[in-house]
Design a protein around this motif. Sequence first.
Motif, PDB file in Angstrom:
ATOM      1  N   TYR A 182       0.832  -1.201   0.000  1.00  0.00           N
ATOM      2  CA  TYR A 182       0.000   0.000   0.000  1.00  0.00           C
ATOM      3  C   TYR A 182       0.871   1.258   0.000  1.00  0.00           C
ATOM      4  O   TYR A 182       0.517   2.262  -0.618  1.00  0.00           O
ATOM      5  CB  TYR A 182      -0.964   0.003   1.188  1.00  0.00           C
ATOM      6  CG  TYR A 182      -2.037  -1.062   1.097  1.00  0.00           C
ATOM      7  CD1 TYR A 182      -2.659  -1.363  -0.110  1.00  0.00           C
ATOM      8  CD2 TYR A 182      -2.422  -1.785   2.215  1.00  0.00           C
ATOM      9  CE1 TYR A 182      -3.639  -2.337  -0.196  1.00  0.00           C
ATOM     10  CE2 TYR A 182      -3.396  -2.759   2.137  1.00  0.00           C
ATOM     11  CZ  TYR A 182      -4.005  -3.027   0.933  1.00  0.00           C
ATOM     12  OH  TYR A 182      -4.977  -3.991   0.853  1.00  0.00           O
ATOM     13  N   GLU A 183       1.999   1.186   0.696  1.00  0.00           N
ATOM     14  CA  GLU A 183       2.922   2.323   0.675  1.00  0.00           C
ATOM     15  C   GLU A 183       3.526   2.520  -0.718  1.00  0.00           C
ATOM     16  O   GLU A 183       3.772   3.645  -1.135  1.00  0.00           O
ATOM     17  CB  GLU A 183       4.005   2.146   1.736  1.00  0.00           C
ATOM     18  CG  GLU A 183       3.466   2.339   3.140  1.00  0.00           C
ATOM     19  CD  GLU A 183       4.439   2.006   4.254  1.00  0.00           C
ATOM     20  OE1 GLU A 183       5.553   1.501   3.959  1.00  0.00           O
ATOM     21  OE2 GLU A 183       4.078   2.239   5.421  1.00  0.00           O
ATOM     22  N   LYS A 184       3.721   1.429  -1.453  1.00  0.00           N
ATOM     23  CA  LYS A 184       4.198   1.542  -2.832  1.00  0.00           C
ATOM     24  C   LYS A 184       3.168   2.242  -3.708  1.00  0.00           C
ATOM     25  O   LYS A 184       3.521   2.959  -4.640  1.00  0.00           O
ATOM     26  CB  LYS A 184       4.537   0.163  -3.406  1.00  0.00           C
ATOM     27  CG  LYS A 184       5.834  -0.405  -2.904  1.00  0.00           C
ATOM     28  CD  LYS A 184       6.137  -1.733  -3.578  1.00  0.00           C
ATOM     29  CE  LYS A 184       7.440  -2.314  -3.063  1.00  0.00           C
ATOM     30  NZ  LYS A 184       7.731  -3.609  -3.715  1.00  0.00           N
ATOM     31  N   VAL A 185       1.893   2.010  -3.428  1.00  0.00           N
ATOM     32  CA  VAL A 185       0.841   2.710  -4.169  1.00  0.00           C
ATOM     33  C   VAL A 185       1.048   4.213  -4.033  1.00  0.00           C
ATOM     34  O   VAL A 185       1.013   4.950  -5.019  1.00  0.00           O
ATOM     35  CB  VAL A 185      -0.573   2.309  -3.673  1.00  0.00           C
ATOM     36  CG1 VAL A 185      -1.635   3.222  -4.257  1.00  0.00           C
ATOM     37  CG2 VAL A 185      -0.870   0.855  -4.007  1.00  0.00           C
ATOM     38  N   MET A 186       1.286   4.657  -2.809  1.00  0.00           N
ATOM     39  CA  MET A 186       1.503   6.088  -2.566  1.00  0.00           C
ATOM     40  C   MET A 186       2.754   6.572  -3.303  1.00  0.00           C
ATOM     41  O   MET A 186       2.742   7.610  -3.950  1.00  0.00           O
ATOM     42  CB  MET A 186       1.668   6.372  -1.074  1.00  0.00           C
ATOM     43  CG  MET A 186       0.614   5.837  -0.169  1.00  0.00           C
ATOM     44  SD  MET A 186      -1.053   6.197  -0.682  1.00  0.00           S
ATOM     45  CE  MET A 186      -1.899   5.056   0.359  1.00  0.00           C
ATOM     46  N   GLU A 187       3.809   5.791  -3.187  1.00  0.00           N
ATOM     47  CA  GLU A 187       5.080   6.162  -3.801  1.00  0.00           C
ATOM     48  C   GLU A 187       4.968   6.215  -5.331  1.00  0.00           C
ATOM     49  O   GLU A 187       5.381   7.183  -5.964  1.00  0.00           O
ATOM     50  CB  GLU A 187       6.146   5.138  -3.396  1.00  0.00           C
ATOM     51  CG  GLU A 187       7.512   5.347  -4.000  1.00  0.00           C
ATOM     52  CD  GLU A 187       8.450   4.195  -3.669  1.00  0.00           C
ATOM     53  OE1 GLU A 187       9.323   3.917  -4.504  1.00  0.00           O
ATOM     54  OE2 GLU A 187       8.301   3.585  -2.585  1.00  0.00           O
ATOM     55  N   PHE A 188       4.405   5.181  -5.924  1.00  0.00           N
ATOM     56  CA  PHE A 188       4.318   5.099  -7.385  1.00  0.00           C
ATOM     57  C   PHE A 188       3.331   6.102  -7.974  1.00  0.00           C
ATOM     58  O   PHE A 188       3.426   6.450  -9.144  1.00  0.00           O
ATOM     59  CB  PHE A 188       3.921   3.687  -7.832  1.00  0.00           C
ATOM     60  CG  PHE A 188       4.948   2.632  -7.550  1.00  0.00           C
ATOM     61  CD1 PHE A 188       6.266   2.950  -7.256  1.00  0.00           C
ATOM     62  CD2 PHE A 188       4.588   1.295  -7.570  1.00  0.00           C
ATOM     63  CE1 PHE A 188       7.208   1.959  -6.999  1.00  0.00           C
ATOM     64  CE2 PHE A 188       5.519   0.299  -7.319  1.00  0.00           C
ATOM     65  CZ  PHE A 188       6.824   0.639  -7.032  1.00  0.00           C
ATOM     66  N   SER A 189       2.370   6.548  -7.164  1.00  0.00           N
ATOM     67  CA  SER A 189       1.348   7.450  -7.696  1.00  0.00           C
ATOM     68  C   SER A 189       1.771   8.919  -7.687  1.00  0.00           C
ATOM     69  O   SER A 189       1.066   9.754  -8.241  1.00  0.00           O
ATOM     70  CB  SER A 189       0.034   7.264  -6.928  1.00  0.00           C
ATOM     71  OG  SER A 189       0.202   7.591  -5.572  1.00  0.00           O
ATOM     72  N   GLU A 190       2.928   9.214  -7.086  1.00  0.00           N
ATOM     73  CA  GLU A 190       3.429  10.589  -7.082  1.00  0.00           C
ATOM     74  C   GLU A 190       3.540  11.109  -8.510  1.00  0.00           C
ATOM     75  O   GLU A 190       4.157  10.498  -9.364  1.00  0.00           O
ATOM     76  CB  GLU A 190       4.800  10.658  -6.408  1.00  0.00           C
ATOM     77  CG  GLU A 190       4.772  10.472  -4.911  1.00  0.00           C
ATOM     78  CD  GLU A 190       4.083  11.605  -4.183  1.00  0.00           C
ATOM     79  OE1 GLU A 190       4.298  12.782  -4.537  1.00  0.00           O
ATOM     80  OE2 GLU A 190       3.303  11.291  -3.268  1.00  0.00           O
ATOM     81  N   GLY A 191       2.918  12.237  -8.760  1.00  0.00           N
ATOM     82  CA  GLY A 191       3.024  12.896 -10.051  1.00  0.00           C
ATOM     83  C   GLY A 191       2.172  12.299 -11.156  1.00  0.00           C
ATOM     84  O   GLY A 191       2.277  12.718 -12.307  1.00  0.00           O
ATOM     85  N   LEU A 192       1.327  11.326 -10.831  1.00  0.00           N
ATOM     86  CA  LEU A 192       0.503  10.722 -11.882  1.00  0.00           C
ATOM     87  C   LEU A 192      -0.870  11.369 -12.018  1.00  0.00           C
ATOM     88  O   LEU A 192      -1.630  11.010 -12.890  1.00  0.00           O
ATOM     89  CB  LEU A 192       0.342   9.216 -11.640  1.00  0.00           C
ATOM     90  CG  LEU A 192       1.614   8.385 -11.781  1.00  0.00           C
ATOM     91  CD1 LEU A 192       1.301   6.914 -11.527  1.00  0.00           C
ATOM     92  CD2 LEU A 192       2.250   8.559 -13.149  1.00  0.00           C
ATOM     93  N   GLY A 193      -1.188  12.306 -11.148  1.00  0.00           N
ATOM     94  CA  GLY A 193      -2.441  13.035 -11.272  1.00  0.00           C
ATOM     95  C   GLY A 193      -3.639  12.306 -10.710  1.00  0.00           C
ATOM     96  O   GLY A 193      -3.532  11.330  -9.975  1.00  0.00           O
ATOM     97  N   GLU A 194      -4.804  12.804 -11.121  1.00  0.00           N
ATOM     98  CA  GLU A 194      -6.072  12.309 -10.578  1.00  0.00           C
ATOM     99  C   GLU A 194      -6.406  10.892 -11.016  1.00  0.00           C
ATOM    100  O   GLU A 194      -7.254  10.242 -10.422  1.00  0.00           O
ATOM    101  CB  GLU A 194      -7.205  13.259 -10.957  1.00  0.00           C
ATOM    102  CG  GLU A 194      -7.099  14.597 -10.269  1.00  0.00           C
ATOM    103  CD  GLU A 194      -8.289  15.486 -10.568  1.00  0.00           C
ATOM    104  OE1 GLU A 194      -9.371  14.966 -10.882  1.00  0.00           O
ATOM    105  OE2 GLU A 194      -8.126  16.700 -10.470  1.00  0.00           O
TER     106      GLU A 194
END
Length: 167
Positions: free
Chosen positions: A129-141
């Motif tokens: 779940y923490e990877k979700v946060m990390e990977f979603s940086e800068g990907l927008g809505e």
Amino acid sequence: MKRWIVIILTAVFFFQGCSSKNREELIREYTEKAELEWSAENYIRAVGWIERAINEAKKEYGETSVEVAELYLRESEMADYAIEVLGAIQYAETIYEDLNDEVGLVKISYYYGDYYSRLGDFDQAVEQYEKVMEFSEGLGEEVNEWKFYAYFNEAFIASDENKSILF
């Protein structure tokens, strides 16, 4: 404030020492929950419950007991389906990686987190779940939905672990 801390700590120690179920009852309860999940086709959850039963059985009967062996055999039947689920997630991951699809990889991390959470491997689930946060940086809505689910599930895991301390 100090008074509340003392009351809470007293309650925690009291509930830890006054478990209403013995280990055999827990083994039976976890096995029954595994069977219910299995019959409802929640195979991953079934494996998680049977693993909890195995852990309790090891404490009660020892690592090399017949009871533990029988539970392992039951787990092997259930695990076939859990392995299929893991294989499907891994296959989807290779496709997203080949496509360089960052949003897809965010989803994959979420699904891994869900998989590990259902197995009862909460440390692995939180890591995903923490990877979700990390990977979603800068990907927008486009990934907000997956971030929301990951935050929610991570909070749920934390609160569930806290409940187990008190009860």
